[in-house]
Design an enzyme around this catalytic site. Sequence first.
Site, PDB file in Angstrom:
ATOM      1  N   CYS B  81     -33.810  56.123  56.131  1.00  0.00           N
ATOM      2  CA  CYS B  81     -34.305  56.433  54.990  1.00  0.00           C
ATOM      3  C   CYS B  81     -35.457  57.302  55.256  1.00  0.00           C
ATOM      4  CB  CYS B  81     -34.745  54.910  54.155  1.00  0.00           C
ATOM      5  SG  CYS B  81     -33.686  53.900  53.796  1.00  0.00           S
ATOM      6  N   SER B 217     -34.077  49.092  45.344  1.00  0.00           N
ATOM      7  CA  SER B 217     -33.679  50.359  44.969  1.00  0.00           C
ATOM      8  C   SER B 217     -32.545  50.806  44.277  1.00  0.00           C
ATOM      9  CB  SER B 217     -34.111  51.186  46.436  1.00  0.00           C
ATOM     10  OG  SER B 217     -33.309  50.737  47.363  1.00  0.00           O
ATOM     11  N   HIS B 346     -33.197  56.120  44.937  1.00  0.00           N
ATOM     12  CA  HIS B 346     -33.310  56.156  46.400  1.00  0.00           C
ATOM     13  C   HIS B 346     -32.042  56.903  47.000  1.00  0.00           C
ATOM     14  CE1 HIS B 346     -34.340  55.624  50.553  1.00  0.00           C
ATOM     15  NE2 HIS B 346     -33.998  54.126  50.682  1.00  0.00           N
TER      16      HIS B 346
END
Lengths: 130, 399
Positions: B81, B217, B346
């Site tokens: 991420c 998310s 996300h």
Amino acid sequence: MQRVPLVDYLVLDDEPHLVAAECTGCGARYFDRRSACASCGELDFRSADVPTEGELTTFTIVQFAAEGVEVPFVAGVVDCGGTSVKGNVVNTPPDPEHVTLGMRVRLTTVPVGTDAAGTEAVGYGFEPVP
Amino acid sequence: MAENVWILGISMTRFGKHRDKDTLDLGSEAAIGAMRDAGVGIGDIGVLAAGNLIGGNGFGQLLQKQIGQTGIPVYNVANACATGATALRVVVMAIKSGEVDTGMAVGVEKLSGAGLLTGNARREEGGHWVRDGRYGAVAPLDGRIGTETMPGVFAQIGMEYAHRYGGADFELFARISEKNHAHSTLNPMAAYQKRLTLDEIMNDVMIAYPNTRPMCSANCDGAAAAVLVSETKLRTLSLEQQRRAVKISASVLTSDPWTDGCQVLPDINTLTRRAAATAYEQAGVGPGDLDLVELHDCFATAELVHYDNLGLCEPGGAVDFFRSGAPWRDGSTPVNVSGGLQSKGHPVSATGIANVWEVATHLRGEAGDRQIEGARVGLAHVIGLGSACGVHVLEKAAA
């Protein structure tokens, strides 16, 4: 019946327990096979028995998981005399009334299944200490 | 003394479902948008750092075939991420080294409908037990020894903080989510812009206690890109370009140093604390100077620990910090005024550039209805599990 442990670090004798690979240099403990110590780089490890009772330092109650994984279940981390151990909390209802931060738990074995040769695989979990 | 690096142009696509656009369409849209915003063309770009996790190998070169093949070096980066922040950091390093004066970072992901990330479906079992992997496991461990799902891992990270310091419970975590969903209503780039009540959040589908669905998310599609220049180069450009440029006062990437607990549950705290400390030192600012913060709220349980990790509160004081109202957009340290990953979405590799876009847009005074008035300094933070932490501190150009 033949029995095999779910993982190498579970010892299935009269008193089932976990065994860590302990770094001979700094004492850091690991449950998986390591090439060298991630803390100090030492190459040698010795076996160390991990206490079977400890304190639940965190948990989650998993309601959604990958296909085939039975839910709900409680996943958590137990501080076993200074060694952090990952495991499920078992033998108690999976809800926040019965599973609480800081509760005392102890190691227990959990059946995983039996293969075509009739060998039973045995895992572990942690159950509340009454 | 290495060069200062500035954001000359930056762009993000709307986050959400883009059924009619593939990874390259989204990447092109962000890259072309960033170059237009910067007032440069592909011929000006000296290096490209490209992040994409799901789409396969060689994304950067595929993107060049859409936006211009100029023969410049391409760095395809992957850092979970933190991929977008890592791409940005690669360009910062290239400029600081003096090899190039202008570069571009792009991050893209198509994640709509991806469902639960990680945790593997169990295959049909039977046959004979065979020991496998570094644990010698005879069967998959997800669900048998803990959980490998992201909502479950990050739930434990928040609950660990709750155990250590007290005061955090299901309701408190849900209130953090309530804040971010409220913020999202002002952000037209967000995947979800619906204000949710505390009851709605707490009574939604439980994914991994204490994270319900809106506290996780949102998987979605999106891309973001930034064009960076050296300060020397910036001074040769137009006054308008200089006025809108945003200074990267700190650019930091860390991995997790060994800690005992991180061997069984990822420790996302130590590497964030180190990244923040280094970033504040580089930038010569402290947490008290920040006008806004975009931090990695991949789950509501994660946002709480990062208040503490980024030094926005006293050690152990994240619960009090939140209860004081500080991280609301009208509070003393607005956090995730974009709506955060819980509502903005996300798209993994885009996230670490999109949060920089959010901060930069406020510093430029171009954030419209959600503008934090007078914002001069901001911080953008991401975590990629495994782990990697990116922190960027941004400052408004001197008038």
